[in-house]
Write a protein that holds these residues in place. Structure first.
Motif, PDB file in Angstrom:
ATOM      1  N   MET A  95       0.849  -1.182   0.000  1.00 56.86           N
ATOM      2  CA  MET A  95       0.000   0.000   0.000  1.00 56.86           C
ATOM      3  C   MET A  95       0.891   1.241   0.000  1.00 56.86           C
ATOM      4  O   MET A  95       1.828   1.331   0.771  1.00 56.86           O
ATOM      5  N   THR A  96       0.559   2.182  -0.861  1.00 58.19           N
ATOM      6  CA  THR A  96       1.359   3.385  -1.022  1.00 58.19           C
ATOM      7  C   THR A  96       0.671   4.566  -0.346  1.00 58.19           C
ATOM      8  O   THR A  96      -0.518   4.780  -0.526  1.00 58.19           O
ATOM      9  N   LYS A  97       1.438   5.332   0.439  1.00 57.16           N
ATOM     10  CA  LYS A  97       0.903   6.507   1.147  1.00 57.16           C
ATOM     11  C   LYS A  97       1.252   7.770   0.358  1.00 57.16           C
ATOM     12  O   LYS A  97       2.422   8.019   0.089  1.00 57.16           O
ATOM     13  N   LEU A  98       0.208   8.541  -0.011  1.00 55.38           N
ATOM     14  CA  LEU A  98       0.398   9.745  -0.819  1.00 55.38           C
ATOM     15  C   LEU A  98      -0.443  10.883  -0.237  1.00 55.38           C
ATOM     16  O   LEU A  98      -1.174  10.689   0.730  1.00 55.38           O
ATOM     17  N   TYR A 125      -4.091   6.421   0.926  1.00 56.24           N
ATOM     18  CA  TYR A 125      -3.450   5.105   0.800  1.00 56.24           C
ATOM     19  C   TYR A 125      -3.969   4.465  -0.469  1.00 56.24           C
ATOM     20  O   TYR A 125      -5.177   4.292  -0.633  1.00 56.24           O
ATOM     21  N   SER A 168      -3.949   1.263  -3.260  1.00 62.33           N
ATOM     22  CA  SER A 168      -3.662  -0.154  -3.465  1.00 62.33           C
ATOM     23  C   SER A 168      -4.207  -0.551  -4.825  1.00 62.33           C
ATOM     24  O   SER A 168      -4.807   0.280  -5.524  1.00 62.33           O
ATOM     25  N   SER A 169      -4.062  -1.798  -5.177  1.00 64.68           N
ATOM     26  CA  SER A 169      -4.563  -2.254  -6.473  1.00 64.68           C
ATOM     27  C   SER A 169      -6.086  -2.165  -6.558  1.00 64.68           C
ATOM     28  O   SER A 169      -6.658  -2.100  -7.643  1.00 64.68           O
TER      29      SER A 169
END
Ligand SMILES: [Zn+2]
Length: 85
Positions: free
Chosen positions: A1-4, A43, A45-46
């Protein structure tokens, strides 16, 4: 999971609202603080995105992309959203 940050939501907001709301003021239903959507913690995700309040970490909005191509947009934590005119 990427935090942006909330700027990543620009395209998704255009898809669901018809306009880029990242500069719009939103009030958090959890803590009452408000600020630009761009300041939210997002956050990725796919499956989609979850936008959280930068003050209390409450869920502001969710974007889920289903396998059939449909997009589900929820705003469980936004009690008011500034609409650009
Ligand atoms: Zn909050």
């Amino acid at each position: 999971m990427t935090k942006l940050d909330g700027n990543v939501l620009a395209g998704m907001l255009v898809d669901v609202l018809g306009w880029d709301a990242t500069a719009s003021d939103a009030r958090c239903a959890h803590c009452g603080q408000h600020g630009q959507i761009a300041l939210a913690v997002v956050y990725m995700s796919s499956m989609g995105a979850v936008a959280r309040c930068p003050h209390c970490d409450g869920v502001l909005a969710t974007f889920v992309e289903a396998e059939d191509g449909r997009v589900w947009f929820g705003m469980p934590g936004i009690s008011a959203l500034e609409v650009a005119r």
